[in-house]
Design a protein around this motif. Sequence first.
Motif, PDB file in Angstrom:
ATOM      1  N   HIS A  64      68.975  56.844  32.792  1.00 30.21           N
ATOM      2  CA  HIS A  64      68.536  58.248  32.763  1.00 30.21           C
ATOM      3  C   HIS A  64      67.131  58.385  33.344  1.00 30.21           C
ATOM      4  N   ASN A 120      69.219  54.544  28.577  1.00 28.84           N
ATOM      5  CA  ASN A 120      67.923  55.205  28.687  1.00 28.84           C
ATOM      6  C   ASN A 120      67.270  54.868  30.024  1.00 28.84           C
ATOM      7  N   LEU A 166      69.695  66.868  18.759  1.00 32.41           N
ATOM      8  CA  LEU A 166      69.948  66.440  20.119  1.00 32.41           C
ATOM      9  C   LEU A 166      70.339  64.965  20.143  1.00 32.41           C
ATOM     10  N   PRO A 167      71.339  64.625  20.938  1.00 26.74           N
ATOM     11  CA  PRO A 167      71.701  63.209  21.061  1.00 26.74           C
ATOM     12  C   PRO A 167      70.639  62.463  21.870  1.00 26.74           C
ATOM     13  N   THR A 168      70.432  61.216  21.543  1.00 26.47           N
ATOM     14  CA  THR A 168      69.478  60.395  22.278  1.00 26.47           C
ATOM     15  C   THR A 168      70.193  59.166  22.838  1.00 26.47           C
ATOM     16  N   VAL A 169      69.558  58.550  23.811  1.00 27.86           N
ATOM     17  CA  VAL A 169      70.100  57.318  24.390  1.00 27.86           C
ATOM     18  C   VAL A 169      69.029  56.247  24.296  1.00 27.86           C
ATOM     19  N   SER A 170      69.463  54.999  24.310  1.00 26.20           N
ATOM     20  CA  SER A 170      68.515  53.900  24.274  1.00 26.20           C
ATOM     21  C   SER A 170      69.047  52.770  25.147  1.00 26.20           C
TER      22      SER A 170
END
Length: 109
Positions: free
Chosen positions: A12, A9, A1-5
Amino acid sequence: LPTVSGRANLAHSLTRRLATEPGALVYRPTFGCGVLSYIGAPNSPGARADLATKIRANLLRDARLKDVAVTVSLGTPGDSAVLSAITVALSLTLRDDSRSSITLTFGRS
């Protein structure tokens, strides 16, 4: 799964907090603003101000935020005639004193 930071983030997380109905999370009953329930509801400057106050109080529970200014408007950016949408403009001051602006639009199709 792709993640964001980072800022992605944060965006989101704030979107999730705004869209979640209060009481929807059993162990966090005060989490959420329930913005979607305001779509199609009677609209007035007072109702928008009340929603903005509710959003600000809820967002300030996020430990990453130091201050928040909230503007709620009917419609989408550039088209206030869209009655099935609410736009929330956030001016954020983060704990490290950096600033960020996020505009989120919520609507029902």
